[in-house]
Design a protein around this motif. Structure first.
Motif, PDB file in Angstrom:
ATOM      1  N   VAL A   8      33.891 -16.231  63.522  1.00 20.30           N
ATOM      2  CA  VAL A   8      35.233 -15.647  63.408  1.00 20.30           C
ATOM      3  C   VAL A   8      36.149 -16.272  64.453  1.00 20.30           C
ATOM      4  O   VAL A   8      37.283 -16.665  64.142  1.00 20.30           O
ATOM      5  N   LEU A   9      35.671 -16.381  65.676  1.00 21.09           N
ATOM      6  CA  LEU A   9      36.470 -16.992  66.738  1.00 21.09           C
ATOM      7  C   LEU A   9      36.833 -18.427  66.367  1.00 21.09           C
ATOM      8  O   LEU A   9      37.987 -18.849  66.536  1.00 21.09           O
ATOM      9  N   ASN A  10      35.883 -19.169  65.838  1.00 23.01           N
ATOM     10  CA  ASN A  10      36.154 -20.536  65.418  1.00 23.01           C
ATOM     11  C   ASN A  10      37.236 -20.564  64.337  1.00 23.01           C
ATOM     12  O   ASN A  10      38.158 -21.386  64.393  1.00 23.01           O
ATOM     13  N   MET A  11      37.147 -19.662  63.359  1.00 22.18           N
ATOM     14  CA  MET A  11      38.158 -19.619  62.307  1.00 22.18           C
ATOM     15  C   MET A  11      39.530 -19.299  62.897  1.00 22.18           C
ATOM     16  O   MET A  11      40.536 -19.910  62.535  1.00 22.18           O
ATOM     17  N   GLN A  12      39.580 -18.341  63.808  1.00 21.91           N
ATOM     18  CA  GLN A  12      40.850 -17.973  64.431  1.00 21.91           C
ATOM     19  C   GLN A  12      41.451 -19.176  65.158  1.00 21.91           C
ATOM     20  O   GLN A  12      42.648 -19.441  65.038  1.00 21.91           O
ATOM     21  N   ILE A  43      42.167 -11.154  60.749  1.00 19.54           N
ATOM     22  CA  ILE A  43      41.356 -12.320  60.385  1.00 19.54           C
ATOM     23  C   ILE A  43      39.875 -11.953  60.463  1.00 19.54           C
ATOM     24  O   ILE A  43      39.084 -12.345  59.596  1.00 19.54           O
ATOM     25  N   ASP A  44      39.493 -11.190  61.470  1.00 20.50           N
ATOM     26  CA  ASP A  44      38.101 -10.742  61.603  1.00 20.50           C
ATOM     27  C   ASP A  44      37.695  -9.924  60.381  1.00 20.50           C
ATOM     28  O   ASP A  44      36.634 -10.144  59.794  1.00 20.50           O
ATOM     29  N   ASN A  49      36.011 -13.104  53.147  1.00 21.43           N
ATOM     30  CA  ASN A  49      36.870 -13.534  52.038  1.00 21.43           C
ATOM     31  C   ASN A  49      37.522 -14.875  52.346  1.00 21.43           C
ATOM     32  O   ASN A  49      37.653 -15.721  51.457  1.00 21.43           O
ATOM     33  N   TYR A  50      37.941 -15.065  53.573  1.00 17.72           N
ATOM     34  CA  TYR A  50      38.622 -16.301  53.956  1.00 17.72           C
ATOM     35  C   TYR A  50      37.696 -17.518  53.878  1.00 17.72           C
ATOM     36  O   TYR A  50      38.167 -18.635  53.721  1.00 17.72           O
ATOM     37  N   ASN A  51      36.392 -17.299  53.976  1.00 19.63           N
ATOM     38  CA  ASN A  51      35.451 -18.413  53.888  1.00 19.63           C
ATOM     39  C   ASN A  51      35.505 -19.111  52.537  1.00 19.63           C
ATOM     40  O   ASN A  51      35.152 -20.278  52.435  1.00 19.63           O
ATOM     41  N   SER A  52      35.928 -18.401  51.523  1.00 14.20           N
ATOM     42  CA  SER A  52      36.004 -19.002  50.183  1.00 14.20           C
ATOM     43  C   SER A  52      37.453 -19.188  49.740  1.00 14.20           C
ATOM     44  O   SER A  52      37.736 -19.324  48.555  1.00 14.20           O
ATOM     45  N   THR A  53      38.369 -19.178  50.704  1.00  9.83           N
ATOM     46  CA  THR A  53      39.795 -19.330  50.425  1.00  9.83           C
ATOM     47  C   THR A  53      40.297 -20.576  51.148  1.00  9.83           C
ATOM     48  O   THR A  53      39.945 -20.813  52.295  1.00  9.83           O
ATOM     49  N   ASN A  55      43.200 -23.051  52.962  1.00 10.43           N
ATOM     50  CA  ASN A  55      44.183 -22.761  54.008  1.00 10.43           C
ATOM     51  C   ASN A  55      45.446 -22.126  53.456  1.00 10.43           C
ATOM     52  O   ASN A  55      45.967 -21.180  54.049  1.00 10.43           O
ATOM     53  N   GLN A  56      45.962 -22.628  52.334  1.00  9.48           N
ATOM     54  CA  GLN A  56      47.201 -22.073  51.792  1.00  9.48           C
ATOM     55  C   GLN A  56      47.030 -20.610  51.392  1.00  9.48           C
ATOM     56  O   GLN A  56      47.911 -19.789  51.605  1.00  9.48           O
ATOM     57  N   GLY A  57      45.880 -20.269  50.834  1.00 11.78           N
ATOM     58  CA  GLY A  57      45.608 -18.879  50.486  1.00 11.78           C
ATOM     59  C   GLY A  57      45.566 -17.983  51.708  1.00 11.78           C
ATOM     60  O   GLY A  57      46.065 -16.850  51.679  1.00 11.78           O
ATOM     61  N   ILE A  58      44.987 -18.477  52.792  1.00 13.05           N
ATOM     62  CA  ILE A  58      44.928 -17.712  54.042  1.00 13.05           C
ATOM     63  C   ILE A  58      46.329 -17.560  54.625  1.00 13.05           C
ATOM     64  O   ILE A  58      46.723 -16.467  55.049  1.00 13.05           O
ATOM     65  N   ILE A  59      47.089 -18.647  54.630  1.00 10.10           N
ATOM     66  CA  ILE A  59      48.469 -18.600  55.135  1.00 10.10           C
ATOM     67  C   ILE A  59      49.268 -17.560  54.357  1.00 10.10           C
ATOM     68  O   ILE A  59      49.962 -16.725  54.944  1.00 10.10           O
ATOM     69  N   ASP A  60      49.169 -17.604  53.040  1.00  8.53           N
ATOM     70  CA  ASP A  60      49.907 -16.661  52.195  1.00  8.53           C
ATOM     71  C   ASP A  60      49.472 -15.222  52.454  1.00  8.53           C
ATOM     72  O   ASP A  60      50.307 -14.310  52.534  1.00  8.53           O
ATOM     73  N   ASP A  61      48.163 -15.003  52.591  1.00  7.82           N
ATOM     74  CA  ASP A  61      47.659 -13.650  52.832  1.00  7.82           C
ATOM     75  C   ASP A  61      48.133 -13.117  54.176  1.00  7.82           C
ATOM     76  O   ASP A  61      48.550 -11.958  54.278  1.00  7.82           O
ATOM     77  N   LEU A  62      48.082 -13.950  55.214  1.00  8.27           N
ATOM     78  CA  LEU A  62      48.530 -13.500  56.529  1.00  8.27           C
ATOM     79  C   LEU A  62      50.029 -13.223  56.540  1.00  8.27           C
ATOM     80  O   LEU A  62      50.487 -12.259  57.169  1.00  8.27           O
ATOM     81  N   GLU A  63      50.792 -14.042  55.833  1.00 13.33           N
ATOM     82  CA  GLU A  63      52.233 -13.799  55.730  1.00 13.33           C
ATOM     83  C   GLU A  63      52.501 -12.462  55.025  1.00 13.33           C
ATOM     84  O   GLU A  63      53.321 -11.664  55.480  1.00 13.33           O
ATOM     85  N   GLU A  64      51.767 -12.200  53.953  1.00 12.22           N
ATOM     86  CA  GLU A  64      51.917 -10.931  53.234  1.00 12.22           C
ATOM     87  C   GLU A  64      51.510  -9.756  54.116  1.00 12.22           C
ATOM     88  O   GLU A  64      52.166  -8.714  54.122  1.00 12.22           O
ATOM     89  N   TYR A  65      50.437  -9.921  54.885  1.00 14.28           N
ATOM     90  CA  TYR A  65      49.972  -8.875  55.803  1.00 14.28           C
ATOM     91  C   TYR A  65      51.061  -8.525  56.825  1.00 14.28           C
ATOM     92  O   TYR A  65      51.337  -7.348  57.070  1.00 14.28           O
TER      93      TYR A  65
END
Length: 74
Positions: A8-12, A43-44, A49-53, A55-65
């Motif tokens: 998780v830390l690495n992903m962050q 993110i934690d 879910n983010y492992n199978s998403t 970068n653009q999907g993660i960016i969009d999800d975080l923006e929506e969050y």
């Protein structure tokens, strides 16, 4: 620190420059957003879910969050 915690830390850490570029933010501005909206904890929670998403999907999800909490990345 468990293996999951390390992953998780690495992903962050990997997402920080990706988000800074996508949102046209300095690291300081990004840090303020992260603190205000507790993005690292989110993110934690979303790690599996983010492992199978991509970068653009993660960016969009975080923006929506952030927007769901009344914030904006613009």
């Amino acid at each position: 620190m468990s293996m999951r915690d390390k992953e998780v830390l690495n992903m962050q850490l990997v997402l920080i420059p990706v988000l800074a570029e996508a949102w046209k933010k300095t690291y300081s501005e990004l840090s303020d957003l992260f603190k205000k909206y507790d993005v690292l904890s989110y993110i934690d929670v979303c790690y599996e879910n983010y492992n199978s998403t991509g970068n653009q999907g993660i960016i969009d999800d975080l923006e929506e969050y952030i927007e769901m909490q009344g914030g904006s990345v613009n």
